[in-house]
Design a protein around this motif. Structure first.
Motif, short mmCIF file in Angstrom:
data_model
loop_
_atom_site.label_atom_id
_atom_site.label_comp_id
_atom_site.label_asym_id
_atom_site.label_seq_id
_atom_site.Cartn_x
_atom_site.Cartn_y
_atom_site.Cartn_z
N GLY A 1 0.78 -1.23 0.00
CA GLY A 1 0.00 0.00 0.00
C GLY A 1 0.81 1.28 0.00
O GLY A 1 0.25 2.37 -0.11
N GLU A 2 2.16 1.17 0.12
CA GLU A 2 3.00 2.37 0.14
C GLU A 2 3.27 2.89 -1.26
O GLU A 2 3.27 2.13 -2.24
N GLU A 3 3.53 4.17 -1.37
CA GLU A 3 3.96 4.80 -2.59
C GLU A 3 5.10 5.75 -2.27
O GLU A 3 5.25 6.20 -1.13
N PHE A 4 5.90 6.06 -3.28
CA PHE A 4 6.99 7.00 -3.06
C PHE A 4 6.42 8.39 -2.83
O PHE A 4 5.56 8.87 -3.57
N ALA A 5 6.94 9.06 -1.80
CA ALA A 5 6.51 10.43 -1.50
C ALA A 5 7.27 11.45 -2.32
O ALA A 5 6.80 12.58 -2.49
N ALA A 6 8.45 11.08 -2.84
CA ALA A 6 9.26 12.01 -3.64
C ALA A 6 10.20 11.19 -4.51
O ALA A 6 10.50 10.02 -4.21
N TYR A 7 10.65 11.82 -5.60
CA TYR A 7 11.53 11.16 -6.56
C TYR A 7 12.75 12.04 -6.79
O TYR A 7 12.63 13.19 -7.23
N PHE A 8 13.93 11.49 -6.49
CA PHE A 8 15.18 12.22 -6.69
C PHE A 8 16.06 11.41 -7.64
O PHE A 8 16.40 10.27 -7.36
N TRP A 9 16.38 11.99 -8.77
CA TRP A 9 17.23 11.29 -9.72
C TRP A 9 18.03 12.27 -10.56
O TRP A 9 17.65 13.42 -10.74
N ASP A 10 19.18 11.79 -11.03
CA ASP A 10 20.12 12.60 -11.80
C ASP A 10 20.46 11.92 -13.12
O ASP A 10 20.35 10.69 -13.24
N VAL A 11 20.88 12.72 -14.07
CA VAL A 11 21.55 12.21 -15.26
C VAL A 11 22.98 12.73 -15.17
O VAL A 11 23.32 13.80 -15.66
N GLU A 12 23.79 11.98 -14.45
CA GLU A 12 25.15 12.41 -14.13
C GLU A 12 26.06 11.19 -13.99
O GLU A 12 25.59 10.08 -13.74
N SER A 13 27.34 11.43 -14.10
CA SER A 13 28.32 10.38 -13.85
C SER A 13 28.28 10.00 -12.37
O SER A 13 28.20 10.87 -11.49
N GLY A 14 28.36 8.72 -12.09
CA GLY A 14 28.39 8.26 -10.72
C GLY A 14 29.70 8.53 -10.03
O GLY A 14 29.87 8.23 -8.85
N MET A 15 30.66 9.14 -10.75
CA MET A 15 31.95 9.47 -10.16
C MET A 15 31.93 10.83 -9.48
O MET A 15 32.88 11.20 -8.79
N LEU A 16 30.87 11.61 -9.70
CA LEU A 16 30.80 12.95 -9.14
C LEU A 16 30.31 12.93 -7.70
O LEU A 16 29.43 12.14 -7.35
N PRO A 17 30.84 13.82 -6.85
CA PRO A 17 30.31 13.94 -5.49
C PRO A 17 28.94 14.58 -5.52
O PRO A 17 28.55 15.20 -6.52
N PRO A 18 28.15 14.46 -4.44
CA PRO A 18 26.78 14.97 -4.44
C PRO A 18 26.67 16.44 -4.81
O PRO A 18 25.76 16.84 -5.54
N GLU A 19 27.60 17.29 -4.32
CA GLU A 19 27.47 18.71 -4.56
C GLU A 19 27.66 19.11 -6.02
O GLU A 19 27.31 20.22 -6.42
N LEU A 20 28.19 18.19 -6.83
CA LEU A 20 28.37 18.48 -8.25
C LEU A 20 27.36 17.74 -9.10
O LEU A 20 27.46 17.76 -10.33
N ARG A 21 26.40 17.10 -8.48
CA ARG A 21 25.38 16.36 -9.20
C ARG A 21 24.14 17.23 -9.39
O ARG A 21 23.84 18.12 -8.59
N GLY A 22 23.42 16.98 -10.48
CA GLY A 22 22.16 17.66 -10.70
C GLY A 22 22.28 19.13 -11.03
O GLY A 22 21.34 19.89 -10.81
N LEU A 23 23.44 19.55 -11.57
CA LEU A 23 23.63 20.96 -11.89
C LEU A 23 23.10 21.32 -13.27
O LEU A 23 23.13 22.48 -13.67
N GLY A 24 22.64 20.34 -14.01
CA GLY A 24 22.07 20.61 -15.32
C GLY A 24 20.81 21.45 -15.22
O GLY A 24 20.09 21.42 -14.21
N ALA A 25 20.54 22.22 -16.25
CA ALA A 25 19.37 23.10 -16.25
C ALA A 25 18.07 22.29 -16.20
O ALA A 25 18.00 21.17 -16.70
N LYS A 26 17.06 22.87 -15.56
CA LYS A 26 15.76 22.21 -15.46
C LYS A 26 15.21 21.90 -16.85
O LYS A 26 14.58 20.86 -17.06
N GLN A 27 15.48 22.80 -17.80
CA GLN A 27 14.99 22.59 -19.16
C GLN A 27 15.56 21.31 -19.76
O GLN A 27 14.87 20.59 -20.49
N MET A 28 16.81 21.02 -19.43
CA MET A 28 17.43 19.81 -19.95
C MET A 28 16.69 18.58 -19.44
O MET A 28 16.40 17.65 -20.21
N TYR A 29 16.37 18.57 -18.14
CA TYR A 29 15.65 17.43 -17.58
C TYR A 29 14.23 17.35 -18.15
O TYR A 29 13.72 16.26 -18.41
N ASP A 30 13.60 18.49 -18.36
CA ASP A 30 12.25 18.49 -18.92
C ASP A 30 12.25 17.91 -20.34
O ASP A 30 11.30 17.21 -20.74
#
Length: 405
Positions: free
Chosen positions: A59-88
């Protein structure tokens, strides 16, 4: 850990009795795709959601979704810096509330209790980054669950499985880096160009390159070598700017002034800039050799890079395209550039002092030089400053000039 041997009667009404898992669960999804070109986020992310959902309770569902299109070699602070338009524009049917960095920042405020992922390397391929993320989430009471880990059993067994998986992810990352680097080095050794061709060249398909068949991601990119630009003035322009630096020791601003004054002789699309001229004079490809590994991405952000030491550059064994300058001429130009930069660093603080004095209507003149110090006259007083002037001392003089206004 579940306690199998409870009390013989119900003691839940006693003070101090509580269930550790009595609070409401609020799970969130975390995922990652390395690239948008060689992988399809529109199918990979939803697939990861399905697999991660195995850790949800009925009966559970995800309350939020966090995902990146990034290299897994990057630290968190350098992840997800792509423009919102790119993700859209990716057309991923899964909603996105941010990336890994946003998860770490917002998990506590959103009341997230569990983070579920397909497997550990969806957080990161570097083990230290995975451990850091898990630790930071643990500090705010968030449990990390990977769908490919076994359920039940002992905590030590689960931890062993997780750590083995993280080691495998980092080893895989290192192997892939070694293979990629080796392939890129061979690419340069064979004379094939990396990146955008320098100003006096164009990149042309090498008809003698080994043919490769169509792969899973379509036709491979053809191998290209550098050839002189159809406009021969570009070759002459690159040679002239290198000569101006090498023989006349001109700074970039002076070279730009010469180039701009003769657009008929020194053509350029747009305008000459400091980065363009400096970068071209420093480019070893002008020697006719193919060179790789000169730059490294400094932050994970496209368009930002730093120069690597010359000792780490990879050169082709022989000249692979028509040179603009000889290797000796190119080296001489780099030596002149280094001396000009050293001189600029030495004179930089004095330039700032002169500018600050000029703003209050004063002039800076040299009274006399002696040993490691120089006596300057600033207005009606004399100042003794070391040679060269440290930045901290220069700032003190500038602050005094500002306060004297």
């Amino acid at each position: 850990m579940t306690i199998q041997f409870g009390p013989p009667i119900d003691l839940s009404d006693l003070p101090g009795f509580h269930r550790a898992d009595a609070g409401p669960r609020r799970p969130a999804f975390v995922g990652r795709v390395s690239t948008k070109d060689n992988q399809n986020p529109a199918t990979s992310i939803p697939r990861q959601v399905v697999l991660a959902a195995a850790g949800l309770e009925p009966g559970e569902e995800f309350a939020a979704y966090f995902w990146d299109v990034e290299s897994g070699m990057l630290p968190p602070e350098l992840r997800g810096l792509g423009a919102k338009q790119m993700y859209d524009n990716l057309g991923v049917p899964t909603p996105r509330d941010g990336g890994l960095n946003e998860l770490l920042e917002q998990a506590k405020d959103l009341g997230i209790t569990h983070v579920l992922a397909e497997r550990g390397d969806r957080l990161a391929r570097a083990m230290l980054t995975s451990l850091t993320v898990e630790h930071e989430l643990e500090q705010v009471g968030v449990e990390v669950i990977y769908a490919n880990e076994p359920t039940g059993g002992t905590e030590s067994g689960r931890l062993r499985t997780r750590r083995y998986g993280q080691v495998e992810a980092e080893v895989y990352r290192t192997v892939m880096m070694e293979m990629s680097m080796g392939g890129q080095m061979q690419h340069a050794i064979n004379g094939w160009n990396h990146g955008y061709p320098p100003y006096p060249y164009i990149a042309v398909v090498d008809p003698d390159a080994p043919a490769r068949g169509r792969g899973r991601f379509g036709d491979p990119r053809p191998k290209r070598k550098l050839a002189p630009h159809p406009d021969p003035r570009r070759f002459d322009t690159a040679a002239e700017m290198c000569r101006l630096r090498r023989e006349e020791n001109l700074r970039t601003a002076a070279i730009i002034k010469i180039l701009t004054a003769r657009p008929d002789r020194f053509p350029i699309e747009g305008r000459w800039t400091l980065n363009l001229v400096e970068g071209l004079i420093a480019n070893p490809k002008l020697t006719g050799y193919q060179v790789y590994n000169r730059k490294a991405t400094s932050s994970g952000t496209p368009g930002t890079s730093r120069l690597k030491p010359v000792s780490e550059w990879v050169w082709s064994p022989a000249i692979t395209h028509e040179p603009v300058v000889s290797i000796d001429q190119w080296k001489h130009a780099q030596e002149v550039t280094a001396s000009l930069r050293a001189e600029r660093r030495k004179d930089g603080p004095l330039v700032l002092i002169r500018a600050a004095a000029q703003r209050v209507g004063l002039a800076v003149t040299v009274v006399r030089r002696g040993g490691a110090h120089t006596v300057y006259r600033i207005g009606d007083r004399q100042v003794v400053l070391p040679d060269p002037i440290p930045s901290a001392i220069a700032q003190q003089v500038i602050d005094e000039l500002r306060s004297a206004r």
